[in-house]
Scaffold this motif. Structure first.
Motif, short mmCIF file in Angstrom:
data_model
loop_
_atom_site.label_atom_id
_atom_site.label_comp_id
_atom_site.label_asym_id
_atom_site.label_seq_id
_atom_site.Cartn_x
_atom_site.Cartn_y
_atom_site.Cartn_z
N PHE A 168 0.83 -1.20 0.00
CA PHE A 168 0.00 0.00 0.00
C PHE A 168 0.87 1.26 0.00
O PHE A 168 0.61 2.21 -0.74
N TYR A 169 1.91 1.25 0.79
CA TYR A 169 2.81 2.41 0.87
C TYR A 169 3.50 2.65 -0.47
O TYR A 169 3.54 3.79 -0.96
N VAL A 170 4.01 1.59 -1.07
CA VAL A 170 4.70 1.73 -2.36
C VAL A 170 3.75 2.28 -3.42
O VAL A 170 4.11 3.16 -4.21
N PHE A 171 2.50 1.78 -3.42
CA PHE A 171 1.54 2.24 -4.41
C PHE A 171 1.24 3.74 -4.24
O PHE A 171 1.25 4.50 -5.21
N VAL A 172 0.99 4.15 -2.99
CA VAL A 172 0.63 5.55 -2.74
C VAL A 172 1.79 6.49 -3.10
O VAL A 172 1.60 7.51 -3.78
N VAL A 173 3.01 6.18 -2.64
CA VAL A 173 4.12 7.09 -2.92
C VAL A 173 4.48 7.08 -4.40
O VAL A 173 4.90 8.11 -4.95
#
Length: 326
Positions: free
Chosen positions: A93-98
């Motif tokens: 989720f973090y990788v997708f958002v950033v």
């Protein structure tokens, strides 16, 4: 400021590390206030700031450092790089958002930089165009003035008085056109309002004739259309010179009212003087005077009408024409 940072890659990466560190310290300081499940709350803004101000690669570095810090310190179990399914999901989720943030913000930043560069290029082109435009008008005016002076010089060597007078008049009128070209635009190349350059031209004509004229200017607050400026101004000057020569006589004095009504579908230029009246039966349409022939030609070029009449003790020259709007 952003341009200076962009020019120094080491500074960009150093600032990215600093911003990531500030994001970590802020998250660490607020750890007791956040409920479980919010490990990235201060890291997302850090990545956004880096993407906007520092560019793509520093933003990726900042995102990587923030992700590692969140993984080690704030994703349970803390202080260990655990890689179970919940952790993989949180990291995904973090990788997708950033990645989305960096992609769009960096794209926007590049578009803004490109737009800024285009604006600078167009500004430089506009300055170059204005410079060339002013130089062109200056050269045209100078060349016309030289042509007028050459005609006058040629006339001095002609024995026939009539021919000498004709050449002198032709040279004088060419020099008048040169003055019109010089006065039509202001110092930055923009069209000047009619009354601004009309006042300068009329004052110059009065001084050259040695006449003492009480001049009144009315209207003419808008610039003339470029295709109509020269003929309208020539009609004004010929009418004014006619008043000086025939209305007031050599070294005479009197009042002249010049007005340009630019309202409505028809513009009206009026040049009135309180000098001597035209001879009885005088018809400007049949006059052989060079000045009046020029006036009639200019009125015809404008598709307008020229009239001369005596009204309440004033000799009024009136030009009516349809203005151009393109």
């Amino acid at each position: 400021m952003r341009g200076k940072i962009k020019a120094n890659p080491a500074a960009r990466y150093g600032l990215a590390i600093l911003i990531a560190g500030l994001g970590f310290l802020l998250r660490l300081g607020l750890d007791g206030f956040f409920p479980p499940g919010f490990p990235y709350l201060t890291f997302f803004p850090a990545v956004v700031v880096c993407a906007y101000f520092l560019g793509l690669r520093p933003a990726i570095l900042c995102a990587t450092l923030c992700g590692l810090a969140a993984w080690y310190f704030f994703i349970p179990p803390a202080r260990v790089f655990n890689f179970g399914f919940p952790v993989a999901l949180a990291l995904g989720f973090y990788v997708f958002v950033v990645a989305v943030d960096i992609f769009f913000i960096d794209g926007m930043r590049q578009a803004l930089d490109q737009l800024r560069g285009e604006r600078e290029r167009y500004r430089a082109l506009a300055e170059s165009r204005d410079l060339l435009y002013r130089e062109l008008h200056h050269r045209v005016s100078n060349n016309l003035q030289v042509a007028g002076a050459l005609l006058r010089l040629q006339g001095q060597g002609v024995m026939d008085a009539d021919a000498r007078h004709v050449l002198d008049q032709a040279g004088a009128r060419i020099e008048v056109i040169a003055k019109i070209q010089r006065e039509l635009h202001n110092a930055v190349g923009e069209p000047a309002p009619f009354r601004v350059f009309a006042e300068a031209l009329l004052a110059s004509a009065a001084a050259a004739a040695g006449a003492r004229v009480n001049l009144t200017l009315e209207g003419g607050d808008e610039p003339l259309h470029p295709d109509q400026a020269t003929p309208v101004t020539l009609v004004m000057l010929e009418s004014f010179n006619n008043a000086l020569e025939h209305g007031f006589g050599d070294g005479g004095e009197g009042r002249v009212r010049v007005s340009l009504d630019q309202g409505g579908l028809t513009h009206v230029l009026s040049v009135a003087n309180d000098g001597a009246a035209p001879p009885t039966g005088f018809d400007p349409a049949r006059s052989k005077s060079l000045g009046l022939r020029i006036v009639r030609a200019m009125a015809q070029q404008l598709g307008g009408r020229f009239e001369m009449a005596r009204e309440d003790g004033w000799t009024v020259c009136r030009l009516s024409y349809a203005p151009r709007r393109d």
